[in-house]
Design a protein around this motif. Structure first.
Motif, PDB file in Angstrom:
ATOM      1  N   LEU A 317      27.660 -15.895  98.714  1.00 11.88           N
ATOM      2  CA  LEU A 317      27.292 -15.021  99.875  1.00 11.88           C
ATOM      3  C   LEU A 317      28.252 -13.866  99.768  1.00 11.88           C
ATOM      4  N   PRO A 318      27.925 -12.801 100.312  1.00 11.21           N
ATOM      5  CA  PRO A 318      28.857 -11.523 100.365  1.00 11.21           C
ATOM      6  C   PRO A 318      29.491 -11.590 101.417  1.00 11.21           C
ATOM      7  N   LEU A 356      43.646   6.178 103.500  1.00  9.68           N
ATOM      8  CA  LEU A 356      42.809   7.001 102.450  1.00  9.68           C
ATOM      9  C   LEU A 356      43.290   6.463 101.172  1.00  9.68           C
ATOM     10  N   ASP A 357      44.689   6.145 101.146  1.00  6.51           N
ATOM     11  CA  ASP A 357      45.071   5.630  99.548  1.00  6.51           C
ATOM     12  C   ASP A 357      44.455   4.264  99.176  1.00  6.51           C
ATOM     13  N   THR A 358      44.163   3.468 100.402  1.00  5.12           N
ATOM     14  CA  THR A 358      43.657   2.141 100.114  1.00  5.12           C
ATOM     15  C   THR A 358      42.202   2.180 100.251  1.00  5.12           C
ATOM     16  N   ALA A 359      41.535   3.324 100.340  1.00  6.70           N
ATOM     17  CA  ALA A 359      40.031   3.017 100.435  1.00  6.70           C
ATOM     18  C   ALA A 359      39.433   2.486  99.064  1.00  6.70           C
ATOM     19  N   LYS A 360      38.248   1.758  99.513  1.00 10.31           N
ATOM     20  CA  LYS A 360      37.481   1.024  98.394  1.00 10.31           C
ATOM     21  C   LYS A 360      36.672   1.883  97.790  1.00 10.31           C
ATOM     22  N   THR A 361      36.131   1.787  96.625  1.00  8.83           N
ATOM     23  CA  THR A 361      35.289   2.431  95.577  1.00  8.83           C
ATOM     24  C   THR A 361      33.965   1.780  95.364  1.00  8.83           C
ATOM     25  N   CYS A 362      32.897   2.301  96.194  1.00 10.58           N
ATOM     26  CA  CYS A 362      31.716   1.499  95.796  1.00 10.58           C
ATOM     27  C   CYS A 362      31.205   1.698  94.524  1.00 10.58           C
ATOM     28  N   VAL A 363      30.116   0.684  94.128  1.00 14.30           N
ATOM     29  CA  VAL A 363      29.717   0.733  92.700  1.00 14.30           C
ATOM     30  C   VAL A 363      28.891   2.226  92.380  1.00 14.30           C
ATOM     31  N   CYS A 364      28.473   2.898  93.412  1.00 17.22           N
ATOM     32  CA  CYS A 364      27.699   4.125  93.254  1.00 17.22           C
ATOM     33  C   CYS A 364      28.845   5.258  93.259  1.00 17.22           C
ATOM     34  N   GLY A 365      30.202   5.033  93.165  1.00 14.58           N
ATOM     35  CA  GLY A 365      30.968   6.171  92.916  1.00 14.58           C
ATOM     36  C   GLY A 365      31.594   6.741  94.163  1.00 14.58           C
ATOM     37  N   PHE A 372      31.798  -1.904 104.660  1.00 12.91           N
ATOM     38  CA  PHE A 372      31.379  -1.902 103.459  1.00 12.91           C
ATOM     39  C   PHE A 372      30.834  -3.458 103.375  1.00 12.91           C
ATOM     40  N   ILE A 373      30.362  -3.800 102.021  1.00 14.79           N
ATOM     41  CA  ILE A 373      29.715  -5.079 101.957  1.00 14.79           C
ATOM     42  C   ILE A 373      30.724  -5.494 100.639  1.00 14.79           C
ATOM     43  N   GLN A 374      31.472  -6.776 100.589  1.00 19.13           N
ATOM     44  CA  GLN A 374      32.136  -7.121  99.620  1.00 19.13           C
ATOM     45  C   GLN A 374      31.545  -8.286  98.690  1.00 19.13           C
ATOM     46  N   GLY A 375      31.473  -8.187  97.659  1.00 15.33           N
ATOM     47  CA  GLY A 375      30.795  -9.031  96.760  1.00 15.33           C
ATOM     48  C   GLY A 375      31.619  -9.647  95.594  1.00 15.33           C
ATOM     49  N   PRO A 400      36.069 -13.229  87.199  1.00 14.15           N
ATOM     50  CA  PRO A 400      35.233 -12.907  88.469  1.00 14.15           C
ATOM     51  C   PRO A 400      36.015 -11.368  88.752  1.00 14.15           C
ATOM     52  N   ILE A 401      35.300 -10.636  89.212  1.00 12.77           N
ATOM     53  CA  ILE A 401      35.539  -9.233  89.738  1.00 12.77           C
ATOM     54  C   ILE A 401      34.966  -9.050  91.156  1.00 12.77           C
ATOM     55  N   THR A 402      35.775  -8.299  91.912  1.00 12.38           N
ATOM     56  CA  THR A 402      35.180  -7.748  93.209  1.00 12.38           C
ATOM     57  C   THR A 402      34.588  -6.544  93.221  1.00 12.38           C
ATOM     58  N   SER A 403      33.456  -6.552  93.796  1.00  8.23           N
ATOM     59  CA  SER A 403      32.567  -5.201  93.969  1.00  8.23           C
ATOM     60  C   SER A 403      32.492  -4.755  95.257  1.00  8.23           C
ATOM     61  N   TYR A 404      32.468  -3.415  95.590  1.00 11.51           N
ATOM     62  CA  TYR A 404      32.184  -2.953  96.944  1.00 11.51           C
ATOM     63  C   TYR A 404      31.017  -2.241  96.972  1.00 11.51           C
ATOM     64  N   PHE A 405      30.411  -2.351  98.231  1.00 11.89           N
ATOM     65  CA  PHE A 405      28.985  -1.425  98.446  1.00 11.89           C
ATOM     66  C   PHE A 405      29.347  -0.853  99.871  1.00 11.89           C
ATOM     67  N   CYS A 406      29.129   0.578  99.691  1.00 13.33           N
ATOM     68  CA  CYS A 406      29.318   1.328 101.073  1.00 13.33           C
ATOM     69  C   CYS A 406      28.061   1.288 101.854  1.00 13.33           C
ATOM     70  N   SER A 407      26.814   0.774 101.508  1.00 15.49           N
ATOM     71  CA  SER A 407      25.823   0.539 102.267  1.00 15.49           C
ATOM     72  C   SER A 407      24.971  -0.649 101.773  1.00 15.49           C
ATOM     73  N   LEU A 408      23.830  -0.937 102.563  1.00 16.24           N
ATOM     74  CA  LEU A 408      22.919  -1.882 102.210  1.00 16.24           C
ATOM     75  C   LEU A 408      22.048  -1.763 101.130  1.00 16.24           C
ATOM     76  N   VAL A 409      21.850  -0.198 100.938  1.00 15.91           N
ATOM     77  CA  VAL A 409      20.937   0.375  99.854  1.00 15.91           C
ATOM     78  C   VAL A 409      21.797   0.050  98.457  1.00 15.91           C
ATOM     79  N   CYS A 410      22.998   0.447  98.344  1.00 13.83           N
ATOM     80  CA  CYS A 410      23.805   0.205  97.207  1.00 13.83           C
ATOM     81  C   CYS A 410      23.817  -1.232  96.928  1.00 13.83           C
ATOM     82  N   TYR A 411      23.896  -2.104  97.786  1.00 16.98           N
ATOM     83  CA  TYR A 411      23.997  -3.708  97.606  1.00 16.98           C
ATOM     84  C   TYR A 411      22.811  -4.122  96.922  1.00 16.98           C
ATOM     85  N   ILE A 412      21.500  -3.521  97.638  1.00 20.67           N
ATOM     86  CA  ILE A 412      20.276  -4.215  97.213  1.00 20.67           C
ATOM     87  C   ILE A 412      20.033  -3.422  95.681  1.00 20.67           C
TER      88      ILE A 412
END
Length: 419
Positions: A317-318, A356-365, A372-375, A400-412
């Motif tokens: 579960l994310p 800003l230095d510690t912002a996450k990068t979504c899989v979409c760039g 965010f959603i973290q999986g 295992p690698i952590t992934s971040y998603f900036c929106s529900l659309v990116c996650y789906i």
């Protein structure tokens, strides 16, 4: 008065003759001399000062007479790096000095200026005698010390050192005398008891290799990461220490090609590690890494060793931290980062720069700050490295690698979550 350095004498007539200088300096002793010893009762005037350049091949040296009103220009832009050039009128040559002690060089140039103006020089002039071979021993470029008895306590390290190793000497801190060695390219402080790095270690502007393995380091200096070593450091060995985490600023060491951090207590890698575009060899075996950061997949390695870490199974579960609607802070941060708008502490508050230095990068760039959603997914390490040491004794090469998603659309839309 003498100066130990490298010297290249460039004739300004060569280009007009269609010739080029060899472009390489030689180890030399440059002396500010009087042409002859003054007779009894005679005082040598400043007009008599001359320059003598002696090398190992020519100990008698080349003499440049009468410095008074004979110096056309001094070039001293890089004097703090031990470099300067003196342009003479007659003969029409440029005397290029390098790899000198900056303090000694400044004093020598000051004396030459006085000689040029015809003023009294507040130091004794050397005599025109051949330089002894022992003078050139000060040009030592490599020193290896492997026990306490050999460690120099009563004298300084040779300023010309390019490679210094002081292992098994029981050092509990970095000797500040080492930080004056501006020509140092390789520094080996392995097998000591060093607990902390000095903030001024970045003064070693030529340093390319640093070995701190088998010490007692518990953390890594942010000042080190933000120093001039960002442009010079190529190889770094931090293995066999007690480091639990590397600061996010560590990824500013953009020239790193070889990083060893085996046998520490690392519980995470810098989450911006993907910014190390030149990194080719990474060894982080026998740590306590449960998961890899999301930007790890941006690396392009030749060799990777993550054996013996406590990698966890990807969570089913994310973690959902989405905010609807997005806050003004989140929208502003995403806009700044996406459009690469410059920011600094003198423009916006310090804590906003940290965010800003510690912002996450979504899989979409794109980027996300607090929404965010973290999986967690599994990645094959061969996708980032040509040669991979097995992760465990079972022959696995996945982690295992952590992934971040900036929106529900990116996650789906992310196929990684449905493999």
């Amino acid at each position: 008065m003498k100066l130990h350095c490298e010297v290249e004498v460039v004739s300004r007539h060569l280009p007009t003759l269609g010739l080029r200088n060899r472009g390489k300096g030689a180890r030399a002793v440059v002396s500010l001399c009087q042409p002859r010893p003054p007779a009894r009762g005679e005082q040598a005037g400043p007009h008599s000062a001359c320059l003598l350049v002696s090398t190992m091949k020519d100990k008698r040296g080349t003499r440049y007479e009468q410095l008074k009103e004979n110096i056309e220009q001094f070039f001293t832009k890089f004097v703090d790096e031990g470099k300067a050039t003196v342009r003479l009128k007659e003969p029409p040559v440029d005397i290029c000095l390098s790899k000198a002690n900056s303090g000694s060089l400044k004093g020598f140039l000051s004396a030459m200026r006085l000689a040029h103006r015809g003023c009294d020089i507040n130091t004794s002039l050397s005599t025109l005698t051949p330089v002894k071979t022992s003078e050139f021993e000060k040009f030592k470029t490599k020193m290896v010390i492997t026990c306490k008895k050999e460690y120099p306590l009563g004298k300084n390290f040779p300023y010309s050192l390019e490679h210094l190793q002081t292992s098994y000497c029981g050092l509990i801190r970095v000797d500040m005398r080492m930080l004056c060695l501006k020509n140092l390219v390789k520094l080996d402080l392995s097998h000591n008891h060093i607990k902390k790095l000095p903030a001024t270690i970045g003064d070693l502007i030529q340093l390319q290799e640093l070995d701190l393995s088998d010490n007692h380091l518990e953390s890594f200096s942010v000042a080190f990461c933000q120093s001039t070593l960002q442009k010079s450091l190529r190889r770094l060995d931090l293995s066999k220490n007690k480091i639990k985490a590397l600061p996010v600023q560590f990824c500013q060491l953009q020239e790193l090609t070889d990083l060893k951090i085996d046998d520490n207590d690392l519980i995470q890698l810098p989450f911006k590690i993907g910014q190390l575009k030149n990194l080719r060899f990474l060894s982080a075996a026998r740590n306590k890494l449960p998961v890899l950061p999301s930007e790890f997949k941006n690396l392009s390695l030749e060799y990777l060793d993550l054996f013996g870490n406590t990698f966890e199974q990807p969570k089913a579960l994310p973690v959902i931290k989405l905010q609807v609607p997005l806050s003004l802070l989140e929208l502003s941060a995403r806009t700044i980062l996406f459009n690469r708008i410059p920011y600094a502490f003198h423009i916006i508050p310090f804590h906003l720069c940290q965010d800003l230095d510690t912002a996450k990068t979504c899989v979409c760039g794109r980027f996300c700050l607090k929404s965010f959603i973290q999986g967690t997914a599994t990645m094959n390490l061969h996708s980032v490295a040509h040669t991979v040491v097995l992760v465990d004794n079972m022959g696995g090469t996945e982690a295992p690698i952590t992934s971040y998603f900036c929106s529900l659309v990116c996650y789906i839309n992310s196929s990684d979550m449905f493999k």
